[in-house]
Design a protein around this motif. Structure first.
Motif, PDB file in Angstrom:
ATOM      1  N   LEU A  78       0.818  -1.216   0.000  1.00 19.74           N
ATOM      2  CA  LEU A  78       0.000   0.000   0.000  1.00 19.74           C
ATOM      3  C   LEU A  78       0.850   1.264   0.000  1.00 19.74           C
ATOM      4  O   LEU A  78       0.503   2.244  -0.654  1.00 19.74           O
ATOM      5  CB  LEU A  78      -0.946   0.009   1.210  1.00 19.74           C
ATOM      6  N   TYR A  81       2.090   1.584  -3.481  1.00 23.51           N
ATOM      7  CA  TYR A  81       0.967   1.993  -4.334  1.00 23.51           C
ATOM      8  C   TYR A  81       0.683   3.487  -4.211  1.00 23.51           C
ATOM      9  O   TYR A  81       0.600   4.196  -5.206  1.00 23.51           O
ATOM     10  CB  TYR A  81      -0.260   1.164  -3.933  1.00 23.51           C
ATOM     11  N   ILE A  82       0.566   3.969  -2.976  1.00 25.96           N
ATOM     12  CA  ILE A  82       0.204   5.386  -2.788  1.00 25.96           C
ATOM     13  C   ILE A  82       1.337   6.311  -3.223  1.00 25.96           C
ATOM     14  O   ILE A  82       1.086   7.370  -3.797  1.00 25.96           O
ATOM     15  CB  ILE A  82      -0.258   5.667  -1.325  1.00 25.96           C
ATOM     16  N   PHE A  85       1.541   6.361  -7.095  1.00 23.64           N
ATOM     17  CA  PHE A  85       0.438   7.102  -7.689  1.00 23.64           C
ATOM     18  C   PHE A  85       0.450   8.583  -7.391  1.00 23.64           C
ATOM     19  O   PHE A  85      -0.063   9.375  -8.187  1.00 23.64           O
ATOM     20  CB  PHE A  85      -0.910   6.460  -7.358  1.00 23.64           C
ATOM     21  N   ILE A  89       0.067  10.716 -10.850  1.00 24.86           N
ATOM     22  CA  ILE A  89      -1.017  11.658 -11.189  1.00 24.86           C
ATOM     23  C   ILE A  89      -0.490  13.012 -11.667  1.00 24.86           C
ATOM     24  O   ILE A  89      -1.254  13.813 -12.166  1.00 24.86           O
ATOM     25  CB  ILE A  89      -2.034  11.846 -10.028  1.00 24.86           C
ATOM     26  N   GLU A  95      -6.896  11.956 -17.851  1.00 21.63           N
ATOM     27  CA  GLU A  95      -7.450  11.581 -16.553  1.00 21.63           C
ATOM     28  C   GLU A  95      -8.079  10.187 -16.593  1.00 21.63           C
ATOM     29  O   GLU A  95      -7.946   9.417 -15.640  1.00 21.63           O
ATOM     30  CB  GLU A  95      -8.486  12.625 -16.124  1.00 21.63           C
ATOM     31  N   ILE A  99      -7.128   7.147 -14.112  1.00 21.88           N
ATOM     32  CA  ILE A  99      -8.131   6.500 -13.242  1.00 21.88           C
ATOM     33  C   ILE A  99      -8.159   4.998 -13.490  1.00 21.88           C
ATOM     34  O   ILE A  99      -8.183   4.201 -12.551  1.00 21.88           O
ATOM     35  CB  ILE A  99      -9.530   7.129 -13.437  1.00 21.88           C
ATOM     36  N   LEU A 102      -5.149   3.428 -11.995  1.00 22.62           N
ATOM     37  CA  LEU A 102      -5.320   3.466 -10.539  1.00 22.62           C
ATOM     38  C   LEU A 102      -6.195   2.298 -10.058  1.00 22.62           C
ATOM     39  O   LEU A 102      -5.836   1.568  -9.128  1.00 22.62           O
ATOM     40  CB  LEU A 102      -5.974   4.800 -10.187  1.00 22.62           C
ATOM     41  N   ALA A 106      -5.437  -1.258  -7.793  1.00 22.72           N
ATOM     42  CA  ALA A 106      -6.220  -1.572  -6.593  1.00 22.72           C
ATOM     43  C   ALA A 106      -6.838  -2.961  -6.699  1.00 22.72           C
ATOM     44  O   ALA A 106      -6.838  -3.726  -5.722  1.00 22.72           O
ATOM     45  CB  ALA A 106      -7.302  -0.524  -6.402  1.00 22.72           C
ATOM     46  N   LEU A 110      -6.267  -6.151  -4.253  1.00 24.64           N
ATOM     47  CA  LEU A 110      -7.454  -6.776  -3.647  1.00 24.64           C
ATOM     48  C   LEU A 110      -7.505  -8.275  -3.961  1.00 24.64           C
ATOM     49  O   LEU A 110      -7.733  -9.102  -3.071  1.00 24.64           O
ATOM     50  CB  LEU A 110      -8.705  -6.076  -4.186  1.00 24.64           C
TER      51      LEU A 110
ATOM     52  N   ARG B   2      -9.592  15.956  -8.675  1.00 26.16           N
ATOM     53  CA  ARG B   2     -10.533  14.836  -8.631  1.00 26.16           C
ATOM     54  C   ARG B   2      -9.779  13.506  -8.565  1.00 26.16           C
ATOM     55  O   ARG B   2     -10.145  12.599  -7.826  1.00 26.16           O
ATOM     56  CB  ARG B   2     -11.407  14.905  -9.892  1.00 26.16           C
ATOM     57  N   LEU B   3      -8.706  13.446  -9.354  1.00 26.39           N
ATOM     58  CA  LEU B   3      -7.876  12.246  -9.408  1.00 26.39           C
ATOM     59  C   LEU B   3      -7.213  11.964  -8.067  1.00 26.39           C
ATOM     60  O   LEU B   3      -7.128  10.812  -7.620  1.00 26.39           O
ATOM     61  CB  LEU B   3      -6.811  12.447 -10.479  1.00 26.39           C
ATOM     62  N   LEU B   4      -6.782  13.025  -7.425  1.00 29.34           N
ATOM     63  CA  LEU B   4      -6.145  12.908  -6.112  1.00 29.34           C
ATOM     64  C   LEU B   4      -7.137  12.331  -5.104  1.00 29.34           C
ATOM     65  O   LEU B   4      -6.806  11.440  -4.316  1.00 29.34           O
ATOM     66  CB  LEU B   4      -5.676  14.302  -5.669  1.00 29.34           C
ATOM     67  N   ILE B   6      -9.760  10.482  -5.759  1.00 28.62           N
ATOM     68  CA  ILE B   6     -10.044   9.076  -6.073  1.00 28.62           C
ATOM     69  C   ILE B   6      -8.907   8.197  -5.541  1.00 28.62           C
ATOM     70  O   ILE B   6      -9.131   7.118  -5.004  1.00 28.62           O
ATOM     71  CB  ILE B   6     -10.271   8.883  -7.592  1.00 28.62           C
ATOM     72  N   THR B   7      -7.663   8.676  -5.689  1.00 27.44           N
ATOM     73  CA  THR B   7      -6.508   7.940  -5.154  1.00 27.44           C
ATOM     74  C   THR B   7      -6.645   7.752  -3.643  1.00 27.44           C
ATOM     75  O   THR B   7      -6.436   6.660  -3.120  1.00 27.44           O
ATOM     76  CB  THR B   7      -5.190   8.695  -5.450  1.00 27.44           C
ATOM     77  N   PHE B   8      -7.015   8.825  -2.941  1.00 25.37           N
ATOM     78  CA  PHE B   8      -7.198   8.754  -1.482  1.00 25.37           C
ATOM     79  C   PHE B   8      -8.267   7.726  -1.135  1.00 25.37           C
ATOM     80  O   PHE B   8      -8.118   6.937  -0.201  1.00 25.37           O
ATOM     81  CB  PHE B   8      -7.655  10.107  -0.909  1.00 25.37           C
ATOM     82  N   ILE B  10      -9.397   5.107  -2.868  1.00 26.63           N
ATOM     83  CA  ILE B  10      -8.971   3.725  -3.100  1.00 26.63           C
ATOM     84  C   ILE B  10      -7.989   3.298  -2.015  1.00 26.63           C
ATOM     85  O   ILE B  10      -8.093   2.187  -1.465  1.00 26.63           O
ATOM     86  CB  ILE B  10      -8.344   3.577  -4.509  1.00 26.63           C
ATOM     87  N   PHE B  11      -7.059   4.170  -1.685  1.00 21.75           N
ATOM     88  CA  PHE B  11      -6.085   3.850  -0.637  1.00 21.75           C
ATOM     89  C   PHE B  11      -6.801   3.582   0.683  1.00 21.75           C
ATOM     90  O   PHE B  11      -6.492   2.605   1.378  1.00 21.75           O
ATOM     91  CB  PHE B  11      -5.087   5.001  -0.474  1.00 21.75           C
ATOM     92  N   PHE B  13      -9.868   2.579   1.155  1.00 24.40           N
ATOM     93  CA  PHE B  13     -10.604   1.305   1.068  1.00 24.40           C
ATOM     94  C   PHE B  13      -9.660   0.124   1.283  1.00 24.40           C
ATOM     95  O   PHE B  13      -9.950  -0.783   2.077  1.00 24.40           O
ATOM     96  CB  PHE B  13     -11.290   1.208  -0.301  1.00 24.40           C
ATOM     97  N   LEU B  14      -8.513   0.143   0.596  1.00 23.62           N
ATOM     98  CA  LEU B  14      -7.557  -0.971   0.736  1.00 23.62           C
ATOM     99  C   LEU B  14      -6.946  -0.993   2.136  1.00 23.62           C
ATOM    100  O   LEU B  14      -6.605  -2.059   2.659  1.00 23.62           O
ATOM    101  CB  LEU B  14      -6.445  -0.856  -0.313  1.00 23.62           C
ATOM    102  N   PHE B  78      -3.939  13.609   4.351  1.00 26.49           N
ATOM    103  CA  PHE B  78      -4.957  13.737   3.297  1.00 26.49           C
ATOM    104  C   PHE B  78      -5.979  14.819   3.668  1.00 26.49           C
ATOM    105  O   PHE B  78      -6.542  15.478   2.803  1.00 26.49           O
ATOM    106  CB  PHE B  78      -5.705  12.416   3.095  1.00 26.49           C
TER     107      PHE B  78
END
Lengths: 158, 153
Positions: A78, A81-82, A85, A89, A95, A99, A102, A106, A110, B2-4, B6-8, B10-11, B13-14, B78
């Motif tokens: 993780l 990953y973060i 990314f 980005i 975009e 996405i 991204l 994930a 998972l 917006r992309l940032l 979405i990254t947050f 997903i992170f 959630f995981l 974040f």
């Protein structure tokens, strides 16, 4: 004067990102190598490790042991990953592409997590998903890391 | 932006999976009772549990000093992208403090069993504060994404 200062700032962040990305390559390689050497990479190996083999007197891996290794691995994946990314980005791609990439990453993480439990408790078939998701994530993070380096070296960033 | 977000999202959630593995390991090793928590550290001859040494605890806990502080930092930073409220200081401070106490209480238990209570309380406090940070984060992201899509329309 302002341009010189900003240029210096940009070069500095590019330098840091490239140095980090080189380190990330080593992590990706060593993680895959570790999985291979601990005999948890290929579908047959993970099946043997999780379910054991009475003929070879191999004990199956306990849930506690699985959780212990997963706790560390998931944390590392993780963080990788973060960080990858956060850099990705800033590249010039659309975009939608970002996405999709991204989400793909994930999904691989998972599937990697869930397939371990699937192999242990549901069906041997999940060992194939485990292998695909593990190799997939290694290749995927390698590719994203390479794109990051390329974009930052060529100045293709927003 | 917006992309940032979405990254947050997903992170976050995981990251819930990561929290659950931590909770499972805690329940298996320490448990939520005074006796089970102290047994894990001080040992129990009847149950064949070996007492832990300072070195053994250090080996287990030193990566946690980095990992716990890094995780709280990553998650709470974040929130920087939203309007900062005083509560964010409080909850991030709680997560940092409980995380620290959670690690240090294992060592203190070597000296006195009474610190088992501290271990249980600090673990619960740490996990609750992580969940609160995640909840605030997800809520803020949804509000922000909704506002953005309304503005675009």
């Amino acid at each position: 004067m302002r341009f010189v200062v900003q240029h210096k700032k940009a070069s500095y962040i590019n330098f840091l990102i490239i140095m980090y990305s080189i380190g990330a390559y080593f992590f990706i390689f060593s993680f895959t190598l570790y999985k291979y050497l601990s005999k948890e990479l290929f579908p047959k190996d993970i099946l043997l490790s999780l379910k054991g083999n009475p003929e070879e007197f191999l004990e199956p891996k306990s849930l506690l042991s699985i959780m212990e290794s997963l706790h560390i691995e998931l944390f590392l994946l993780l963080i990788l990953y973060i960080t990858l990314f956060s850099i990705f980005i800033r590249t010039i791609f659309s975009e939608t592409f970002k996405i999709n990439t991204l989400f793909f990453g994930a999904v691989l993480i998972l599937f990697y997590v869930l397939s371990i439990f699937g192999t242990k408790y549901l069906s041997d078939y999940f060992s194939n998903i485990y292998f695909i998701s593990l190799i997939g994530f290694s290749v995927y993070s390698f590719a994203v890391n390479t794109i990051n380096i390329y974009c930052f070296l060529m100045g293709k960033v927003k | 932006m917006r992309l940032l977000f979405i990254t947050f999202l997903i992170f976050s959630f995981l990251f819930i999976f990561q929290i659950f593995t931590g909770i499972y390991l805690y329940i298996e090793k320490y448990g939520f009772s005074y006796s089970s928590a102290s047994e894990y550290i001080l040992g129990n001859e009847e149950k064949f549990i070996n007492p832990k040494t300072f070195y053994g605890l250090l080996k287990l806990n030193f990566p946690h000093f980095l990992a716990i502080f890094l995780v709280v930092f990553v998650l709470s930073h974040f929130l920087y992208f939203f309007k900062i409220k005083n509560f964010y200081f409080f909850i991030a401070g709680m997560a940092f403090s409980f995380g620290f106490l959670d690690i240090i209480s294992s060592f203190l238990m070597l000296k006195s069993q009474i610190f088992s209570y501290l271990k249980i309380i600090s673990f619960l406090g740490f996990e609750i504060s992580l969940f609160v940070i995640l909840f605030i984060l997800v809520l803020n992201i949804f509000i922000k994404l909704r506002t953005q899509s309304t503005e675009n329309q």
